[in-house]
Design a protein around this motif. Sequence first.
Motif, PDB file in Angstrom:
ATOM      1  N   CYS A  51       0.908  -1.420  -0.187  1.00  0.00           N
ATOM      2  CA  CYS A  51      -0.191   0.356   0.272  1.00  0.00           C
ATOM      3  C   CYS A  51       0.220   1.213   0.091  1.00  0.00           C
ATOM      4  CB  CYS A  51      -0.795  -0.263   1.149  1.00  0.00           C
ATOM      5  SG  CYS A  51      -2.055  -1.248   1.268  1.00  0.00           S
ATOM      6  N   ILE A  52       1.662   0.572   0.708  1.00  0.00           N
ATOM      7  CA  ILE A  52       3.033   2.548   0.291  1.00  0.00           C
ATOM      8  C   ILE A  52       3.819   2.234  -0.426  1.00  0.00           C
ATOM      9  CG2 ILE A  52       5.069   2.862   1.776  1.00  0.00           C
ATOM     10  CD1 ILE A  52       4.009   2.141   4.956  1.00  0.00           C
ATOM     11  N   ASN A  53       3.990   1.333  -1.146  1.00  0.00           N
ATOM     12  CA  ASN A  53       4.816   1.172  -2.365  1.00  0.00           C
ATOM     13  C   ASN A  53       3.188   2.499  -3.713  1.00  0.00           C
ATOM     14  OD1 ASN A  53       6.924   0.768  -1.444  1.00  0.00           O
ATOM     15  ND2 ASN A  53       6.692  -1.467  -2.124  1.00  0.00           N
ATOM     16  N   GLU A  54       2.039   2.147  -3.684  1.00  0.00           N
ATOM     17  CA  GLU A  54       1.267   1.905  -4.864  1.00  0.00           C
ATOM     18  C   GLU A  54       1.158   3.786  -4.305  1.00  0.00           C
ATOM     19  OE1 GLU A  54      -1.333   2.834  -7.070  1.00  0.00           O
ATOM     20  OE2 GLU A  54      -0.085   1.048  -7.027  1.00  0.00           O
ATOM     21  N   LEU A  55       1.077   4.127  -3.169  1.00  0.00           N
ATOM     22  CA  LEU A  55       1.096   5.395  -2.786  1.00  0.00           C
ATOM     23  C   LEU A  55       2.276   6.571  -2.739  1.00  0.00           C
ATOM     24  CD1 LEU A  55      -1.013   5.231   1.082  1.00  0.00           C
ATOM     25  CD2 LEU A  55      -2.088   6.087  -1.658  1.00  0.00           C
ATOM     26  N   VAL A  56       3.573   6.249  -2.422  1.00  0.00           N
ATOM     27  CA  VAL A  56       4.571   6.495  -3.284  1.00  0.00           C
ATOM     28  C   VAL A  56       4.367   6.222  -4.761  1.00  0.00           C
ATOM     29  CG1 VAL A  56       7.044   6.456  -3.390  1.00  0.00           C
ATOM     30  CG2 VAL A  56       6.065   5.715  -1.954  1.00  0.00           C
ATOM     31  N   ARG A  57       3.987   5.517  -5.588  1.00  0.00           N
ATOM     32  CA  ARG A  57       3.678   5.766  -7.022  1.00  0.00           C
ATOM     33  C   ARG A  57       3.079   6.548  -7.552  1.00  0.00           C
ATOM     34  NH1 ARG A  57       0.646   3.807 -11.133  1.00  0.00           N
ATOM     35  NH2 ARG A  57      -0.670   3.040 -10.136  1.00  0.00           N
ATOM     36  N   ARG A  58       1.775   7.436  -6.874  1.00  0.00           N
ATOM     37  CA  ARG A  58       0.503   8.019  -7.188  1.00  0.00           C
ATOM     38  C   ARG A  58       1.289   9.737  -7.076  1.00  0.00           C
ATOM     39  NH1 ARG A  58      -4.747   5.247  -5.048  1.00  0.00           N
ATOM     40  NH2 ARG A  58      -4.673   3.291  -6.319  1.00  0.00           N
ATOM     41  N   GLY A  59       2.624   9.023  -6.160  1.00  0.00           N
ATOM     42  CA  GLY A  59       2.555  11.072  -5.679  1.00  0.00           C
ATOM     43  C   GLY A  59       2.699  11.378  -4.734  1.00  0.00           C
ATOM     44  N   ILE A  60       1.577  10.805  -3.499  1.00  0.00           N
ATOM     45  CA  ILE A  60       1.358  10.862  -2.116  1.00  0.00           C
ATOM     46  C   ILE A  60       2.412  10.733  -1.247  1.00  0.00           C
ATOM     47  CG2 ILE A  60      -0.425  10.678  -0.654  1.00  0.00           C
ATOM     48  CD1 ILE A  60      -2.559   9.726  -3.265  1.00  0.00           C
ATOM     49  N   THR A  61       3.018  11.559  -0.072  1.00  0.00           N
ATOM     50  CA  THR A  61       3.973  11.667   0.562  1.00  0.00           C
ATOM     51  C   THR A  61       2.980  10.796   1.982  1.00  0.00           C
ATOM     52  OG1 THR A  61       3.365  13.853   1.296  1.00  0.00           O
ATOM     53  CG2 THR A  61       5.499  13.092  -0.296  1.00  0.00           C
ATOM     54  N   VAL A  62       3.449  10.649   2.622  1.00  0.00           N
ATOM     55  CA  VAL A  62       2.986   9.891   3.747  1.00  0.00           C
ATOM     56  C   VAL A  62       3.464  10.042   4.702  1.00  0.00           C
ATOM     57  CG1 VAL A  62       2.264   7.477   5.006  1.00  0.00           C
ATOM     58  CG2 VAL A  62       1.838   7.065   2.349  1.00  0.00           C
ATOM     59  N   TYR A  63       2.751  10.823   5.960  1.00  0.00           N
ATOM     60  CA  TYR A  63       3.682  11.441   7.214  1.00  0.00           C
ATOM     61  C   TYR A  63       2.731  10.465   8.544  1.00  0.00           C
ATOM     62  CZ  TYR A  63       4.127  15.327   4.269  1.00  0.00           C
ATOM     63  OH  TYR A  63       4.916  16.232   3.422  1.00  0.00           O
ATOM     64  N   TRP A  64       3.732  10.311   8.905  1.00  0.00           N
ATOM     65  CA  TRP A  64       3.427   9.255   9.835  1.00  0.00           C
ATOM     66  C   TRP A  64       4.007  10.231  11.402  1.00  0.00           C
ATOM     67  CZ3 TRP A  64       2.392   4.314   8.923  1.00  0.00           C
ATOM     68  CH2 TRP A  64       3.373   3.823   7.686  1.00  0.00           C
ATOM     69  N   VAL A  65       1.945  10.113  11.597  1.00  0.00           N
ATOM     70  CA  VAL A  65       1.943  10.186  12.958  1.00  0.00           C
ATOM     71  C   VAL A  65       1.787   9.316  15.013  1.00  0.00           C
ATOM     72  CG1 VAL A  65       0.015  11.609  14.532  1.00  0.00           C
ATOM     73  CG2 VAL A  65       1.069  12.724  12.040  1.00  0.00           C
ATOM     74  N   GLU A  66       2.204   9.410  16.468  1.00  0.00           N
ATOM     75  CA  GLU A  66       2.715   8.738  16.992  1.00  0.00           C
ATOM     76  C   GLU A  66       1.087   9.383  17.317  1.00  0.00           C
ATOM     77  OE1 GLU A  66       4.380   6.297  17.754  1.00  0.00           O
ATOM     78  OE2 GLU A  66       5.741   7.350  16.145  1.00  0.00           O
ATOM     79  N   LYS A  67      -0.017   8.084  17.732  1.00  0.00           N
ATOM     80  CA  LYS A  67      -0.546   8.440  18.206  1.00  0.00           C
ATOM     81  C   LYS A  67      -0.476   8.589  19.989  1.00  0.00           C
ATOM     82  CE  LYS A  67      -3.780   5.761  16.177  1.00  0.00           C
ATOM     83  NZ  LYS A  67      -4.786   4.569  16.157  1.00  0.00           N
ATOM     84  N   ASP A  68      -1.690   8.873  20.650  1.00  0.00           N
ATOM     85  CA  ASP A  68      -1.235   9.495  21.890  1.00  0.00           C
ATOM     86  C   ASP A  68      -1.861   8.642  23.331  1.00  0.00           C
ATOM     87  OD1 ASP A  68      -0.099  12.044  21.195  1.00  0.00           O
ATOM     88  OD2 ASP A  68      -1.550  13.059  21.154  1.00  0.00           O
TER      89      ASP A  68
END
Length: 68
Positions: A51-68
């Motif tokens: 899924c992450i590879n597909e989002l990168v292929r589409r040009g979408i950056t993934v930002y990771w946010v920690e849950k509190d």
Amino acid sequence: MPVKFKPDHVSVERGTGKKSIQRFYIKNTSKEELFETINKSNTTAKLKQKCINELVRRGITVYWVEKD
């Protein structure tokens, strides 16, 4: 072959017995469904990476946010 999102689904029409195959390729999956799959706790690491590879292929950056 294209990357699969989940296994194929074969449905049989009642009465006629005609079979139709529904294929789930990752390139046809919506962006929202990809993000939901990444954020699920019971998703395998291999599927998350697909899924992450597909989002990168589409040009979408993934930002990771920690849950509190």
